[in-house]
Design an enzyme around this catalytic site. Structure first.
Site, PDB file in Angstrom:
ATOM      1  N   HIS A 130      46.915  32.117  25.158  1.00 27.68           N
ATOM      2  CA  HIS A 130      47.764  32.801  24.870  1.00 27.68           C
ATOM      3  C   HIS A 130      49.454  32.328  25.904  1.00 27.68           C
ATOM      4  O   HIS A 130      49.400  31.809  27.150  1.00 27.68           O
ATOM      5  CB  HIS A 130      47.543  33.637  26.169  1.00 27.68           C
ATOM      6  CG  HIS A 130      47.089  34.977  25.879  1.00 27.68           C
ATOM      7  ND1 HIS A 130      48.436  35.729  25.998  1.00 27.68           N
ATOM      8  CD2 HIS A 130      47.503  36.378  24.671  1.00 27.68           C
ATOM      9  CE1 HIS A 130      48.906  37.086  25.837  1.00 27.68           C
ATOM     10  NE2 HIS A 130      48.018  37.424  25.203  1.00 27.68           N
ATOM     11  N   HIS A 136      52.779  35.010  20.229  1.00 25.85           N
ATOM     12  CA  HIS A 136      52.175  34.972  21.806  1.00 25.85           C
ATOM     13  C   HIS A 136      50.792  34.841  22.096  1.00 25.85           C
ATOM     14  O   HIS A 136      51.015  34.080  23.497  1.00 25.85           O
ATOM     15  CB  HIS A 136      52.450  36.139  22.523  1.00 25.85           C
ATOM     16  CG  HIS A 136      51.482  37.208  21.986  1.00 25.85           C
ATOM     17  ND1 HIS A 136      51.658  37.723  20.939  1.00 25.85           N
ATOM     18  CD2 HIS A 136      50.486  37.285  23.129  1.00 25.85           C
ATOM     19  CE1 HIS A 136      50.284  38.521  20.743  1.00 25.85           C
ATOM     20  NE2 HIS A 136      49.971  38.307  21.620  1.00 25.85           N
TER      21      HIS A 136
END
Length: 149
Positions: free
Chosen positions: A72, A57
């Site tokens: 992110h 992620h």
């Protein structure tokens, strides 16, 4: 001066609009965010450099000047334990701007109850070290998001 380009296509949103206080208050560092298109896409390197941190992620690429850029992918997506993300590189790899690093589908992330909004952060940067920060409007993969002095 480091030019940081968008790792994703979508709509730029300022950090203050990111639905996470750690990012919206710039605790991690200054930058901006992209609300990505809702289709399978690849997140690409925002600079030439070395992948120093890599999770399904999130990733950090450090450029030749030692500047680290965190991307992110979504908010609270660590809770998905990698589900919906496919790594295309390995930690330690040298990458070029625009090279695909992670394949994912923001629509699937949203269906899992998470925000796909993706902060792009200048790590360990002073707030006044960024210039020409894009905080609104459509961006394509590779569009300049900000310049880091």
């Amino acid at each position: 001066m480091t030019t940081v380009t968008s790792p994703l296509a979508g709509v730029a949103v300022g950090l203050s609009s990111v639905p996470d206080p750690v990012f919206s208050s710039a605790m991690v560092g200054p930058g901006t965010a992209v609300d990505p298109v809702r289709e399978p896409i690849e997140a690409v390197a925002p600079v030439d450099g070395i992948v120093v941190s890599l999770h399904p992620h999130a990733f950090v690429v450090v450029d030749a000047d030692g500047k680290g850029l965190l991307t992110h992918l979504g908010i609270d997506t660590v809770q998905l334990n990698g589900e919906g993300f496919e790594l295309l590189v390995a930690k330690g790899d040298t990458v070029t701007r625009g090279q695909p690093l992670v394949r994912w589908n923001p629509a699937v992330i949203e269906q899992a109850g998470k925000s796909p909004v993706s902060p792009v952060i200048a790590l360990e940067a002073a707030a006044d070290s960024l210039a020409a920060v894009v905080e609104e409007g459509a961006v394509d993969t590779g569009t300049t998001l900000f310049k880091w002095k």
